[in-house]
Write a protein that holds these residues in place. Structure first.
Motif, PDB file in Angstrom:
ATOM      1  N   GLN A 127       0.822  -1.211   0.000  1.00 28.57           N
ATOM      2  CA  GLN A 127       0.000   0.000   0.000  1.00 28.57           C
ATOM      3  C   GLN A 127       0.855   1.261   0.000  1.00 28.57           C
ATOM      4  OE1 GLN A 127      -2.686  -0.599   3.283  1.00 28.57           O
ATOM      5  NE2 GLN A 127      -3.913  -2.078   2.149  1.00 28.57           N
ATOM      6  N   ALA A 128       1.919   1.272   0.777  1.00 27.75           N
ATOM      7  CA  ALA A 128       2.821   2.430   0.815  1.00 27.75           C
ATOM      8  C   ALA A 128       3.481   2.642  -0.544  1.00 27.75           C
ATOM      9  CB  ALA A 128       3.871   2.243   1.903  1.00 27.75           C
ATOM     10  N   ALA A 129       3.881   1.567  -1.196  1.00 29.70           N
ATOM     11  CA  ALA A 129       4.495   1.680  -2.519  1.00 29.70           C
ATOM     12  C   ALA A 129       3.506   2.224  -3.540  1.00 29.70           C
ATOM     13  CB  ALA A 129       5.033   0.317  -2.960  1.00 29.70           C
ATOM     14  N   LEU A 130       2.256   1.829  -3.412  1.00 29.59           N
ATOM     15  CA  LEU A 130       1.217   2.350  -4.308  1.00 29.59           C
ATOM     16  C   LEU A 130       1.035   3.847  -4.129  1.00 29.59           C
ATOM     17  CD1 LEU A 130      -1.548  -0.376  -4.059  1.00 29.59           C
ATOM     18  CD2 LEU A 130      -0.332   0.327  -6.105  1.00 29.59           C
ATOM     19  N   ILE A 131       0.956   4.267  -2.894  1.00 28.59           N
ATOM     20  CA  ILE A 131       0.758   5.686  -2.590  1.00 28.59           C
ATOM     21  C   ILE A 131       1.942   6.513  -3.082  1.00 28.59           C
ATOM     22  CG2 ILE A 131       0.599   7.359  -0.692  1.00 28.59           C
ATOM     23  CD1 ILE A 131      -1.026   5.124   0.820  1.00 28.59           C
ATOM     24  N   ALA A 132       3.146   5.983  -2.939  1.00 29.54           N
ATOM     25  CA  ALA A 132       4.356   6.711  -3.317  1.00 29.54           C
ATOM     26  C   ALA A 132       4.584   6.742  -4.829  1.00 29.54           C
ATOM     27  CB  ALA A 132       5.569   6.098  -2.631  1.00 29.54           C
ATOM     28  N   GLY A 133       3.968   5.831  -5.552  1.00 29.29           N
ATOM     29  CA  GLY A 133       4.240   5.706  -6.986  1.00 29.29           C
ATOM     30  C   GLY A 133       3.511   6.719  -7.843  1.00 29.29           C
ATOM     31  N   ASN A 134       3.952   6.807  -9.078  1.00 27.43           N
ATOM     32  CA  ASN A 134       3.333   7.644 -10.086  1.00 27.43           C
ATOM     33  C   ASN A 134       2.175   6.866 -10.704  1.00 27.43           C
ATOM     34  OD1 ASN A 134       2.890   8.417 -12.957  1.00 27.43           O
ATOM     35  ND2 ASN A 134       4.399   9.998 -12.474  1.00 27.43           N
ATOM     36  N   SER A 135       0.955   7.378 -10.582  1.00 24.82           N
ATOM     37  CA  SER A 135      -0.211   6.598 -11.004  1.00 24.82           C
ATOM     38  C   SER A 135      -0.215   6.295 -12.504  1.00 24.82           C
ATOM     39  CB  SER A 135      -1.512   7.301 -10.609  1.00 24.82           C
ATOM     40  OG  SER A 135      -1.647   8.533 -11.274  1.00 24.82           O
ATOM     41  N   ARG A 136       0.241   7.228 -13.316  1.00 21.22           N
ATOM     42  CA  ARG A 136       0.258   6.984 -14.762  1.00 21.22           C
ATOM     43  C   ARG A 136       1.251   5.873 -15.112  1.00 21.22           C
ATOM     44  NH1 ARG A 136       1.618  11.216 -19.638  1.00 21.22           N
ATOM     45  NH2 ARG A 136       0.864   9.851 -21.279  1.00 21.22           N
ATOM     46  N   GLU A 137       2.450   5.943 -14.559  1.00 18.47           N
ATOM     47  CA  GLU A 137       3.454   4.907 -14.799  1.00 18.47           C
ATOM     48  C   GLU A 137       2.996   3.560 -14.247  1.00 18.47           C
ATOM     49  OE1 GLU A 137       7.292   6.113 -13.370  1.00 18.47           O
ATOM     50  OE2 GLU A 137       7.177   8.008 -14.450  1.00 18.47           O
ATOM     51  N   LEU A 138       2.357   3.602 -13.093  1.00 17.63           N
ATOM     52  CA  LEU A 138       1.868   2.371 -12.474  1.00 17.63           C
ATOM     53  C   LEU A 138       0.798   1.705 -13.339  1.00 17.63           C
ATOM     54  CD1 LEU A 138       1.963   0.438 -10.116  1.00 17.63           C
ATOM     55  CD2 LEU A 138       0.349   1.914  -8.922  1.00 17.63           C
ATOM     56  N   ARG A 139      -0.117   2.482 -13.876  1.00 12.81           N
ATOM     57  CA  ARG A 139      -1.147   1.918 -14.772  1.00 12.81           C
ATOM     58  C   ARG A 139      -0.507   1.249 -15.978  1.00 12.81           C
ATOM     59  NH1 ARG A 139      -3.751   6.918 -13.860  1.00 12.81           N
ATOM     60  NH2 ARG A 139      -3.291   7.535 -15.994  1.00 12.81           N
ATOM     61  N   ARG A 140       0.503   1.871 -16.535  1.00 13.73           N
ATOM     62  CA  ARG A 140       1.193   1.282 -17.696  1.00 13.73           C
ATOM     63  C   ARG A 140       1.891  -0.023 -17.322  1.00 13.73           C
ATOM     64  NH1 ARG A 140       3.954   6.235 -21.065  1.00 13.73           N
ATOM     65  NH2 ARG A 140       2.020   7.326 -21.490  1.00 13.73           N
ATOM     66  N   GLU A 141       2.579  -0.014 -16.192  1.00 10.67           N
ATOM     67  CA  GLU A 141       3.308  -1.206 -15.753  1.00 10.67           C
ATOM     68  C   GLU A 141       2.354  -2.361 -15.444  1.00 10.67           C
ATOM     69  OE1 GLU A 141       6.743  -3.406 -14.968  1.00 10.67           O
ATOM     70  OE2 GLU A 141       6.533  -1.454 -15.930  1.00 10.67           O
ATOM     71  N   ILE A 142       1.268  -2.069 -14.752  1.00 17.14           N
ATOM     72  CA  ILE A 142       0.280  -3.108 -14.434  1.00 17.14           C
ATOM     73  C   ILE A 142      -0.311  -3.672 -15.717  1.00 17.14           C
ATOM     74  CG2 ILE A 142      -2.016  -3.514 -13.449  1.00 17.14           C
ATOM     75  CD1 ILE A 142      -1.217  -1.533 -11.225  1.00 17.14           C
ATOM     76  N   THR A 143      -0.655  -2.801 -16.646  1.00 15.57           N
ATOM     77  CA  THR A 143      -1.245  -3.249 -17.911  1.00 15.57           C
ATOM     78  C   THR A 143      -0.286  -4.164 -18.665  1.00 15.57           C
ATOM     79  OG1 THR A 143      -2.615  -1.268 -18.053  1.00 15.57           O
ATOM     80  CG2 THR A 143      -2.237  -2.479 -20.097  1.00 15.57           C
TER      81      THR A 143
END
Length: 78
Positions: free
Chosen positions: A31-47
């Protein structure tokens, strides 16, 4: 994602995307890593990781196009 993959696999993909220990449990470190991350980059990586997972499944030939289309919708979210 949990509906299609199951909760543990979905969390594992998420954990690999945020570069924390992949144990399939959504705890405080994840959860902490999610909060700290960049949401746009995270969406791309998850996809990307989700699509890689789908291609490994035997049913990909039948359902893969729909799975990928649904996955790509995540990139459109604000």
């Amino acid at each position: 994602m949990p509906v299609n993959l199951g909760r543990r696999q979905a969390v594992s993909i998420l954990q690999r995307a945020v570069k924390v220990k992949d144990d399939g449990i959504l705890g405080p470190v994840t959860q902490a890593a999610l909060i700290a991350g960049n949401s746009r980059e995270l969406r791309r990586e998850i996809t990307a990781r989700r699509i890689i997972y789908y291609t490994s499944l035997g049913a990909f030939e039948t359902f893969g196009l729909g799975w990928i289309r649904r996955s790509l919708k995540l990139l459109d979210e604000v």
